[in-house]
Design a protein around this motif. Structure first.
Motif, mmCIF file in Angstrom:
data_model
loop_
_atom_site.group_PDB
_atom_site.id
_atom_site.type_symbol
_atom_site.label_atom_id
_atom_site.label_comp_id
_atom_site.label_asym_id
_atom_site.label_seq_id
_atom_site.Cartn_x
_atom_site.Cartn_y
_atom_site.Cartn_z
ATOM 1 N N ALA A 7 0.968 -1.115 0.212
ATOM 2 C CA ALA A 7 0.088 -0.152 -0.102
ATOM 3 C C ALA A 7 0.858 1.210 0.008
ATOM 4 C CB ALA A 7 -0.874 -0.064 1.149
ATOM 5 N N ARG A 8 2.169 1.215 0.977
ATOM 6 C CA ARG A 8 2.834 2.143 0.781
ATOM 7 C C ARG A 8 3.604 2.637 -0.414
ATOM 8 N NH1 ARG A 8 5.452 1.090 6.671
ATOM 9 N NH2 ARG A 8 4.051 2.711 7.957
ATOM 10 N N CYS A 9 3.832 1.477 -1.054
ATOM 11 C CA CYS A 9 4.757 1.563 -2.369
ATOM 12 C C CYS A 9 3.726 2.149 -3.700
ATOM 13 C CB CYS A 9 5.062 0.096 -2.868
ATOM 14 S SG CYS A 9 6.149 0.252 -4.678
ATOM 15 N N LEU A 10 2.524 1.686 -3.555
ATOM 16 C CA LEU A 10 1.388 2.096 -4.455
ATOM 17 C C LEU A 10 1.256 3.548 -4.421
ATOM 18 C CD1 LEU A 10 -0.594 -1.254 -4.401
ATOM 19 C CD2 LEU A 10 0.823 -0.212 -6.376
ATOM 20 N N TYR A 11 1.040 3.990 -3.213
ATOM 21 C CA TYR A 11 0.679 5.215 -2.708
ATOM 22 C C TYR A 11 1.774 6.337 -3.297
ATOM 23 C CZ TYR A 11 0.506 9.656 -0.017
ATOM 24 O OH TYR A 11 0.137 11.030 0.359
ATOM 25 N N ALA A 12 2.936 5.671 -3.184
ATOM 26 C CA ALA A 12 3.920 6.673 -3.819
ATOM 27 C C ALA A 12 4.027 6.690 -4.872
ATOM 28 C CB ALA A 12 5.609 6.155 -2.989
ATOM 29 N N VAL A 13 3.713 5.519 -5.941
ATOM 30 C CA VAL A 13 3.833 5.589 -7.336
ATOM 31 C C VAL A 13 2.780 6.353 -7.880
ATOM 32 C CG1 VAL A 13 3.582 4.058 -9.157
ATOM 33 C CG2 VAL A 13 5.109 3.592 -7.625
ATOM 34 N N VAL A 14 1.311 5.983 -7.556
ATOM 35 C CA VAL A 14 0.124 6.556 -8.056
ATOM 36 C C VAL A 14 -0.146 8.008 -7.654
ATOM 37 C CG1 VAL A 14 -2.259 6.331 -8.569
ATOM 38 C CG2 VAL A 14 -0.795 4.330 -8.471
ATOM 39 N N ASP A 15 -0.051 8.162 -6.202
ATOM 40 C CA ASP A 15 -0.240 9.631 -5.718
ATOM 41 C C ASP A 15 0.970 10.527 -5.722
ATOM 42 O OD1 ASP A 15 -2.943 8.432 -5.426
ATOM 43 O OD2 ASP A 15 -3.050 9.485 -3.350
ATOM 44 N N ARG A 31 -1.428 -3.217 -12.827
ATOM 45 C CA ARG A 31 -2.157 -3.518 -14.154
ATOM 46 C C ARG A 31 -3.313 -3.363 -14.196
ATOM 47 N NH1 ARG A 31 1.940 -8.060 -13.790
ATOM 48 N NH2 ARG A 31 3.582 -7.601 -15.068
ATOM 49 N N TYR A 32 -4.215 -3.485 -13.193
ATOM 50 C CA TYR A 32 -5.525 -3.326 -13.011
ATOM 51 C C TYR A 32 -6.286 -2.369 -12.342
ATOM 52 C CZ TYR A 32 -5.012 -8.175 -14.971
ATOM 53 O OH TYR A 32 -4.683 -9.219 -15.745
ATOM 54 N N LEU A 33 -5.470 -1.198 -12.065
ATOM 55 C CA LEU A 33 -5.640 0.000 -11.257
ATOM 56 C C LEU A 33 -7.038 0.441 -11.387
ATOM 57 C CD1 LEU A 33 -4.763 1.608 -8.917
ATOM 58 C CD2 LEU A 33 -3.669 3.366 -10.428
ATOM 59 N N PRO A 34 -7.654 0.791 -12.719
ATOM 60 C CA PRO A 34 -8.894 1.530 -12.730
ATOM 61 C C PRO A 34 -9.980 0.311 -12.422
ATOM 62 C CG PRO A 34 -7.650 2.022 -14.910
ATOM 63 C CD PRO A 34 -6.749 0.893 -14.143
ATOM 64 N N GLU A 35 -9.651 -0.653 -12.580
ATOM 65 C CA GLU A 35 -10.819 -1.714 -12.591
ATOM 66 C C GLU A 35 -10.986 -1.936 -10.760
ATOM 67 O OE1 GLU A 35 -10.316 -6.435 -12.837
ATOM 68 O OE2 GLU A 35 -10.001 -5.240 -14.556
ATOM 69 N N ARG A 83 -5.022 8.310 2.266
ATOM 70 C CA ARG A 83 -5.048 7.735 0.862
ATOM 71 C C ARG A 83 -4.271 6.347 0.963
ATOM 72 N NH1 ARG A 83 -7.629 8.206 -3.455
ATOM 73 N NH2 ARG A 83 -5.816 8.127 -4.692
ATOM 74 N N VAL A 84 -3.380 6.035 1.803
ATOM 75 C CA VAL A 84 -2.574 4.663 1.740
ATOM 76 C C VAL A 84 -3.623 3.784 1.982
ATOM 77 C CG1 VAL A 84 -1.939 4.818 4.288
ATOM 78 C CG2 VAL A 84 -0.546 3.631 2.462
ATOM 79 N N PHE A 85 -4.736 4.280 2.842
ATOM 80 C CA PHE A 85 -5.690 2.942 3.198
ATOM 81 C C PHE A 85 -6.432 2.615 1.843
ATOM 82 C CE2 PHE A 85 -4.302 4.698 7.053
ATOM 83 C CZ PHE A 85 -4.019 3.375 7.889
ATOM 84 N N HIS A 86 -6.803 3.623 1.103
ATOM 85 C CA HIS A 86 -7.359 3.683 -0.242
ATOM 86 C C HIS A 86 -6.606 2.251 -1.110
ATOM 87 C CE1 HIS A 86 -9.215 4.337 -4.121
ATOM 88 N NE2 HIS A 86 -7.902 4.506 -4.716
ATOM 89 N N PHE A 87 -5.490 2.427 -1.366
ATOM 90 C CA PHE A 87 -4.578 1.532 -1.739
ATOM 91 C C PHE A 87 -4.351 -0.062 -1.213
ATOM 92 C CE2 PHE A 87 -3.154 5.579 -3.511
ATOM 93 C CZ PHE A 87 -3.103 5.308 -4.895
ATOM 94 N N ASP A 143 3.406 0.863 -14.343
ATOM 95 C CA ASP A 143 3.487 2.306 -13.551
ATOM 96 C C ASP A 143 3.669 3.286 -14.698
ATOM 97 O OD1 ASP A 143 6.296 1.460 -13.686
ATOM 98 O OD2 ASP A 143 6.757 3.161 -12.643
ATOM 99 N N ILE A 144 4.156 3.247 -15.911
ATOM 100 C CA ILE A 144 4.332 4.044 -17.104
ATOM 101 C C ILE A 144 2.689 4.650 -17.522
ATOM 102 C CG2 ILE A 144 4.483 4.171 -19.582
ATOM 103 C CD1 ILE A 144 7.094 2.631 -19.028
ATOM 104 N N LYS A 145 1.731 3.407 -17.245
ATOM 105 C CA LYS A 145 0.295 3.941 -17.497
ATOM 106 C C LYS A 145 -0.273 5.281 -16.752
ATOM 107 C CE LYS A 145 -1.361 -0.141 -17.219
ATOM 108 N NZ LYS A 145 -2.398 -1.374 -17.244
#
Length: 431
Positions: free
Chosen positions: A10-18, A52-56, A74-78, A334-336
Motif C-alpha cells: 500500500a505504501r509503495c502504490l501510494y508513492a507511485v500513483v499519488d 496492471r488493473y488499477l482502474p478496475e 489515502r494509503v488505506f485506499h491503496f 506504472d508507465i500507464k
C-alpha cells in the motif's frame, strides 16, 4: 516495524500513483524491509498486479466507500485495492487475504479504519462483479488519453496492443558470445533443466519458457549471460559496428546495448556511453565490470555536446532516445499512470533536439540507429520522416536484415518481444 507485506504494498502504490514516483525506485525500498525471497516476490506481485488493473480495482473500492479517503488516509485506499486484487487475481485464500490486509491497518497506524477495510473486502467477496457497461479506461485498464492515441495509430489492432500490455513479460537472455557460444549456453541451460522456447534467428536471443532467478543462470556472475528483452537485442546487430569503429551509445543507461555492441565487436576502436543521469550510469559500470568489458562512460547531456565531445567524430551512433516507454508497459505497468498526454509533446521536442545535436557528431558515411521503446507514431515514424525531410545529408536506409523495410515498429507481444522502434540513418557527404 512489523513486515506486513500488504502494508508495504500500500505504501509503495501510494508513492507511485499519488506521488508520481517510479515503481523501479519505490519497490526496492520496500523490499529492503523484507527478509525472505518469498515475501519479496509477493510484494512485487501485489504492486505490479495492482498497477496492471488499477482502474478496475479503484472502481470496486468506490462501490463500497461512501466518502473517498483523502490526505494521510489515502494509503488505506491503496490497502483496500491490494485486498481486492488478492481476492480477484491471486491464489491466496480469501480468508487469509482479508485477515492480512485488515491487520495492515495497525501497521499503517490507523486502527480506526480497520472496520472500513474489513467491510469493503467482505462486501466485495459477497458482490464481486458489476453488471453495468464499463468505460474503456476501466474495461482495458489504461488511461483514456492513451487508448485514444493507440486507436488513432493502430485502428485495426489497438485492442490487441492493450491486451498485450496487461501480460506478464517473458524472460529473454543474451549470451556473451565473446565468452560462450549460443549453442554451448543452450546445453548449459538444458543441464540445469531450464526450458527454452526459442532462439531468435536475427539476434540469437534466447526466450525462456518461464522466468528464473538470475543467480540460477549458468555463469551469470562470470559474465556469460545477461537478461535483455528480445527487441532490445536487435540494436547491436542493426548497428553493425565494425573493427576499429569509433562508436557512441547515446542515452545508454542501464548499458545493455553498450555491452552487446562490445560483445559482438570486441575489436572496436573505442566505445563511448553517455547518459544525462550520473546515478543511472552506475548500472552501466556494473554491467561492464560483470561482463569484463570496457567503455568510456560519461555523464553528459546529449543536447549540449560542446560540454563533453572531444572532436573525434563517430563512425556509428546508437541513439536510444528518451521516450514515453509505451512499448514496455508489460514490465513497467506504472508507465500507464505516470505518463500524461502532455508528456508526449515534450518528449517529441526533446528527441528532435537530441537528433539534431548528435547527428553533427557522426562522420560522413557513418551510420546512426534511432531507437525508442515507444509505439507512438509521433515519436517514431513521424519523427524520423521529419528529420530526413529537414536534413539533406540524412538518408533512411533499408533495415536489410528485416525484410527490406525502411523502419521497424515492433508491437508489444510480437514474437514475445517488447514494443520497440528502429530506423537506420546514414550520413551522406553533401557537396
Amino acid at each position: 516495524m512489523s513486515k506486513n507485506i500488504r502494508a508495504l504494498a500500500a505504501r509503495c502504490l501510494y508513492a507511485v500513483v499519488d506521488q508520481g514516483r517510479s515503481l523501479n525506485d519505490e519497490l526496492p525500498k520496500q523490499q529492503l524491509l523484507v527478509d525472505s525471497p518469498k515475501d519479496k516476490g509477493l510484494l512485487q506481485e501485489l504492486c505490479y498486479g495492482v498497477l496492471r488493473y488499477l482502474p478496475e480495482l479503484e472502481l470496486q473500492v468506490r462501490r463500497f466507500v461512501n466518502k473517498p479517503l483523502t490526505g494521510k488516509q489515502r494509503v488505506f485506499h491503496f490497502l483496500m485495492i491490494v485486498g481486492i486484487y488478492q481476492i480477484k487475481y491471486t491464489r491466496i485464500p480469501d480468508h487469509a487475504a482479508v485477515a492480512e490486509t485488515v491487520a495492515a491497518t495497525a501497521i499503517l497506524k490507523n486502527k480506526h479504519l480497520k472496520g472500513l477495510v474489513n467491510a469493503v473486502l467482505r462486501s466485495y467477496q459477497r458482490e464481486p462483479e458489476l453488471d453495468e457497461t464499463l468505460p474503456d479506461a476501466v474495461k482495458y485498464n489504461h488511461p483514456g488519453w492513451f487508448i485514444k492515441k493507440i486507436q488513432a495509430g493502430y485502428p485495426d489492432s489497438w485492442q490487441q496492443i492493450l491486451e498485450q500490455n496487461q501480460q506478464r513479460p517473458p524472460m529473454w537472455l543474451r549470451v556473451n558470445q565473446s565468452k560462450k557460444s549460443v549453442t554451448d549456453y543452450l546445453t548449459l541451460l538444458s543441464e540445469q533443466e531450464i526450458e527454452v522456447v526459442q532462439v531468435a534467428p536475427l539476434s540469437q536471443a534466447i526466450l525462456l519458457a518461464s522466468p528464473v532467478d538470475v543467480q540460477k543462470l549458468p555463469g551469470f556472475s562470470d559474465g556469460w549471460v545477461s537478461v535483455q528483452d528480445g527487441a532490445a537485442q536487435m540494436a547491436a546487430p542493426l548497428l553493425q559496428a565494425q573493427a576499429n569503429d569509433n562508436v557512441l551509445d547515446c542515452c545508454a543507461a542501464p548499458g545493455g546495448k553498450t555491452c552487446h555492441i562490445l560483445e559482438l565487436t570486441p575489436n572496436l576502436g573505442s566505445m563511448t556511453a553517455i547518459d544525462i543521469e550520473a546515478q543511472r550510469l552506475v548500472r552501466v559500470e556494473e554491467n561492464l565490470a560483470r561482463l569484463g568489458l570496457q567503455a568510456n562512460v560519461i555523464a553528459a547531456d546529449a543536447v549540449n555536446t560542446e560540454q563533453w565531445f572531444n572532436g573525434q567524430h563517430f563512425d556509428r551512433i546508437l541513439l536510444d532516445a528518451p521516450c514515453s516507454g509505451t512499448g514496455v508497459i508489460r514490465k513497467n505497468p506504472d508507465i500507464k499512470w505516470l505518463r500524461r498526454a502532455s508528456d508526449i509533446d515534450s518528449l517529441v521536442v526533446l528527441q528532435q533536439q537530441i537528433l539534431k545535436s548528435i547527428w553533427a557528431l557522426l562522420k560522413p558515411g557513418g551510420t546512426m540507429i534511432y531507437a525508442t521503446c515507444s509505439i507512438l507514431p509521433e515519436e517514431n515514424t513521424e519523427q524520423v520522416k521529419r528529420f530526413v525531410e529537414n536534413n539533406a545529408d540524412a538518408h533512411l536506409e533499408d533495415l536489410a536484415i528485416v525484410d527490406n523495410c525502411k523502419d521497424w515498429q515492433i508491437l508489444p507481444g510480437e514474437n514475445s518481444m517488447d514494443g520497440f522502434y528502429y530506423a537506420k540513418l546514414t550520413k551522406k557527404a553533401v557537396h
